[in-house]
Write a protein that holds these residues in place. Structure first.
Motif, PDB file in Angstrom:
ATOM      1  N   MET A  61      52.491  20.673  45.223  1.00 48.95           N
ATOM      2  CA  MET A  61      51.414  21.416  44.946  1.00 48.95           C
ATOM      3  C   MET A  61      50.512  21.611  45.314  1.00 48.95           C
ATOM      4  O   MET A  61      49.910  20.907  45.786  1.00 48.95           O
ATOM      5  CB  MET A  61      51.043  20.563  42.982  1.00 48.95           C
ATOM      6  CG  MET A  61      50.343  21.717  42.511  1.00 48.95           C
ATOM      7  SD  MET A  61      51.415  22.498  41.837  1.00 48.95           S
ATOM      8  CE  MET A  61      51.943  21.987  39.714  1.00 48.95           C
ATOM      9  N   ALA A  62      49.990  22.641  45.355  1.00 51.86           N
ATOM     10  CA  ALA A  62      48.628  23.625  46.301  1.00 51.86           C
ATOM     11  C   ALA A  62      47.668  23.783  45.331  1.00 51.86           C
ATOM     12  O   ALA A  62      47.931  25.034  44.067  1.00 51.86           O
ATOM     13  CB  ALA A  62      49.340  24.740  47.345  1.00 51.86           C
ATOM     14  N   ASP A  63      46.374  24.075  45.982  1.00 51.32           N
ATOM     15  CA  ASP A  63      45.551  24.963  45.225  1.00 51.32           C
ATOM     16  C   ASP A  63      45.248  26.060  46.785  1.00 51.32           C
ATOM     17  O   ASP A  63      45.515  26.216  47.216  1.00 51.32           O
ATOM     18  CB  ASP A  63      44.097  24.275  45.081  1.00 51.32           C
ATOM     19  CG  ASP A  63      43.786  23.120  44.158  1.00 51.32           C
ATOM     20  OD1 ASP A  63      44.256  23.054  43.102  1.00 51.32           O
ATOM     21  OD2 ASP A  63      42.408  22.082  44.324  1.00 51.32           O
ATOM     22  N   ILE A  64      45.702  27.458  45.259  1.00 41.98           N
ATOM     23  CA  ILE A  64      45.880  28.730  46.083  1.00 41.98           C
ATOM     24  C   ILE A  64      44.131  28.641  45.915  1.00 41.98           C
ATOM     25  O   ILE A  64      43.988  29.745  44.735  1.00 41.98           O
ATOM     26  CB  ILE A  64      46.590  29.347  45.835  1.00 41.98           C
ATOM     27  CG1 ILE A  64      47.915  28.250  45.496  1.00 41.98           C
ATOM     28  CG2 ILE A  64      46.418  31.331  46.372  1.00 41.98           C
ATOM     29  CD1 ILE A  64      48.762  27.959  46.760  1.00 41.98           C
ATOM     30  N   ARG A  65      43.314  29.417  46.665  1.00 39.54           N
ATOM     31  CA  ARG A  65      41.708  29.775  46.672  1.00 39.54           C
ATOM     32  C   ARG A  65      41.413  31.286  47.380  1.00 39.54           C
ATOM     33  O   ARG A  65      42.403  31.598  47.819  1.00 39.54           O
ATOM     34  CB  ARG A  65      40.554  29.179  46.937  1.00 39.54           C
ATOM     35  CG  ARG A  65      40.589  27.500  46.729  1.00 39.54           C
ATOM     36  CD  ARG A  65      39.616  26.941  46.915  1.00 39.54           C
ATOM     37  NE  ARG A  65      39.131  25.616  46.235  1.00 39.54           N
ATOM     38  CZ  ARG A  65      39.757  25.089  46.712  1.00 39.54           C
ATOM     39  NH1 ARG A  65      40.627  24.349  47.308  1.00 39.54           N
ATOM     40  NH2 ARG A  65      39.379  23.440  45.991  1.00 39.54           N
ATOM     41  N   THR A  66      41.671  32.140  46.316  1.00 42.30           N
ATOM     42  CA  THR A  66      41.492  33.982  45.997  1.00 42.30           C
ATOM     43  C   THR A  66      39.826  34.039  46.362  1.00 42.30           C
ATOM     44  O   THR A  66      38.912  33.732  44.975  1.00 42.30           O
ATOM     45  CB  THR A  66      41.796  34.932  45.420  1.00 42.30           C
ATOM     46  OG1 THR A  66      41.603  34.664  44.491  1.00 42.30           O
ATOM     47  CG2 THR A  66      43.378  34.064  45.371  1.00 42.30           C
ATOM     48  N   TYR A  67      39.597  34.948  47.951  1.00 42.58           N
ATOM     49  CA  TYR A  67      38.091  35.293  47.583  1.00 42.58           C
ATOM     50  C   TYR A  67      38.277  36.908  47.538  1.00 42.58           C
ATOM     51  O   TYR A  67      38.757  36.827  48.144  1.00 42.58           O
ATOM     52  CB  TYR A  67      37.529  34.527  48.791  1.00 42.58           C
ATOM     53  CG  TYR A  67      37.377  32.866  48.766  1.00 42.58           C
ATOM     54  CD1 TYR A  67      36.474  31.992  48.316  1.00 42.58           C
ATOM     55  CD2 TYR A  67      38.719  32.329  49.696  1.00 42.58           C
ATOM     56  CE1 TYR A  67      36.397  30.897  48.440  1.00 42.58           C
ATOM     57  CE2 TYR A  67      38.418  30.893  49.796  1.00 42.58           C
ATOM     58  CZ  TYR A  67      37.456  30.314  49.159  1.00 42.58           C
ATOM     59  OH  TYR A  67      37.627  28.663  48.638  1.00 42.58           O
ATOM     60  N   VAL A  68      37.017  37.690  47.361  1.00 41.45           N
ATOM     61  CA  VAL A  68      36.739  39.097  47.326  1.00 41.45           C
ATOM     62  C   VAL A  68      35.094  39.184  47.804  1.00 41.45           C
ATOM     63  O   VAL A  68      34.032  38.246  47.823  1.00 41.45           O
ATOM     64  CB  VAL A  68      37.058  39.898  46.719  1.00 41.45           C
ATOM     65  CG1 VAL A  68      36.540  41.056  46.866  1.00 41.45           C
ATOM     66  CG2 VAL A  68      38.228  39.796  46.081  1.00 41.45           C
ATOM     67  N   ILE A  69      35.084  39.829  49.586  1.00 39.66           N
ATOM     68  CA  ILE A  69      33.876  39.567  49.442  1.00 39.66           C
ATOM     69  C   ILE A  69      33.862  41.235  49.644  1.00 39.66           C
ATOM     70  O   ILE A  69      35.092  42.267  50.257  1.00 39.66           O
ATOM     71  CB  ILE A  69      33.764  39.288  51.475  1.00 39.66           C
ATOM     72  CG1 ILE A  69      33.983  37.821  51.315  1.00 39.66           C
ATOM     73  CG2 ILE A  69      32.855  39.524  52.110  1.00 39.66           C
ATOM     74  CD1 ILE A  69      34.305  37.093  52.556  1.00 39.66           C
ATOM     75  N   GLU A  70      32.549  42.254  49.877  1.00 37.76           N
ATOM     76  CA  GLU A  70      32.251  43.457  49.974  1.00 37.76           C
ATOM     77  C   GLU A  70      31.312  43.422  50.965  1.00 37.76           C
ATOM     78  O   GLU A  70      30.361  42.656  51.028  1.00 37.76           O
ATOM     79  CB  GLU A  70      32.065  43.909  49.221  1.00 37.76           C
ATOM     80  CG  GLU A  70      33.617  44.224  47.880  1.00 37.76           C
ATOM     81  CD  GLU A  70      33.179  44.994  46.605  1.00 37.76           C
ATOM     82  OE1 GLU A  70      32.226  45.420  46.366  1.00 37.76           O
ATOM     83  OE2 GLU A  70      33.735  45.294  46.064  1.00 37.76           O
ATOM     84  N   THR A  71      30.967  44.603  51.689  1.00 36.11           N
ATOM     85  CA  THR A  71      30.365  44.682  52.580  1.00 36.11           C
ATOM     86  C   THR A  71      29.382  46.632  52.498  1.00 36.11           C
ATOM     87  O   THR A  71      30.430  47.119  51.172  1.00 36.11           O
ATOM     88  CB  THR A  71      30.241  44.725  53.828  1.00 36.11           C
ATOM     89  OG1 THR A  71      31.638  45.988  54.270  1.00 36.11           O
ATOM     90  CG2 THR A  71      30.596  43.125  54.386  1.00 36.11           C
ATOM     91  N   ASP A  80      43.091  30.786  50.546  1.00 33.69           N
ATOM     92  CA  ASP A  80      42.908  29.757  51.301  1.00 33.69           C
ATOM     93  C   ASP A  80      44.248  29.195  50.388  1.00 33.69           C
ATOM     94  O   ASP A  80      43.592  28.620  49.398  1.00 33.69           O
ATOM     95  CB  ASP A  80      41.704  29.415  51.246  1.00 33.69           C
ATOM     96  CG  ASP A  80      41.528  27.887  52.512  1.00 33.69           C
ATOM     97  OD1 ASP A  80      42.483  27.918  53.199  1.00 33.69           O
ATOM     98  OD2 ASP A  80      40.891  27.228  51.655  1.00 33.69           O
ATOM     99  N   VAL A  81      44.991  28.377  51.101  1.00 33.94           N
ATOM    100  CA  VAL A  81      46.331  27.421  50.316  1.00 33.94           C
ATOM    101  C   VAL A  81      46.023  26.004  51.249  1.00 33.94           C
ATOM    102  O   VAL A  81      45.207  26.038  52.358  1.00 33.94           O
ATOM    103  CB  VAL A  81      47.928  27.765  50.513  1.00 33.94           C
ATOM    104  CG1 VAL A  81      48.471  26.829  49.759  1.00 33.94           C
ATOM    105  CG2 VAL A  81      47.693  29.497  50.043  1.00 33.94           C
ATOM    106  N   VAL A  82      45.709  24.794  50.256  1.00 37.41           N
ATOM    107  CA  VAL A  82      44.848  23.382  50.255  1.00 37.41           C
ATOM    108  C   VAL A  82      46.001  23.013  49.687  1.00 37.41           C
ATOM    109  O   VAL A  82      45.962  23.583  48.437  1.00 37.41           O
ATOM    110  CB  VAL A  82      43.640  23.435  50.407  1.00 37.41           C
ATOM    111  CG1 VAL A  82      43.113  24.692  51.553  1.00 37.41           C
ATOM    112  CG2 VAL A  82      42.382  23.471  49.061  1.00 37.41           C
TER     113      VAL A  82
END
Length: 130
Positions: A61-71, A80-82
């Motif tokens: 089992m893993a934590d899948i963190r997703t992020y969105v950055i905008e400029t 990020d899979v941790v």
């Protein structure tokens, strides 16, 4: 001799970080999901070798963190899979972020100036209006 090699490795890693093109953007979205992931021997999607079954994949089992950055001119979707319950970067939607884009990776600096490497899953250039 070992000290010289260690010193060279440290200076290369410090120089690599200094050479990055640092930018500022804003956290737009942060999400966390949990799912089973394959890793280790046998996790290759290419099937078996020589007609024999491959070694069974290891799963966890893993934590899948997703992020969105905008400029102003770029939108980056990151992943990020941790390991479950492993601390990752603290991102708060609406706050500024310092990052460097290098091929399929984004390096993000946290509040303590520590770098975190995230995988780019989508990169969209925004059209500039006249």
């Amino acid at each position: 001799m070992r000290l010289a090699i260690l010193g060279a490795l440290i200076s290369v890693s410090v120089l690599g970080a200094a050479d990055r093109h640092w930018q500022t953007g804003k956290w737009i979205d942060v999400n966390l999901k949990r799912r089973m992931v394959d890793f280790g021997p046998g996790s290759s999607p290419f099937g078996s070798a020589n007609g024999r079954p491959s070694t069974p994949a290891m799963r966890a089992m893993a934590d899948i963190r997703t992020y969105v950055i905008e400029t102003d001119d770029l939108r980056l979707e990151l992943e990020d899979v941790v390991q479950v319950n492993t601390r990752s970067i603290d991102a708060v939607v609406g706050l500024p972020v310092t990052f460097a884009l290098e091929k399929n990776s984004v390096y993000v600096r946290d509040a303590d100036n520590v770098e975190h490497k995230l995988r780019v899953t989508k990169k969209v250039s925004k059209a500039k209006s006249p």
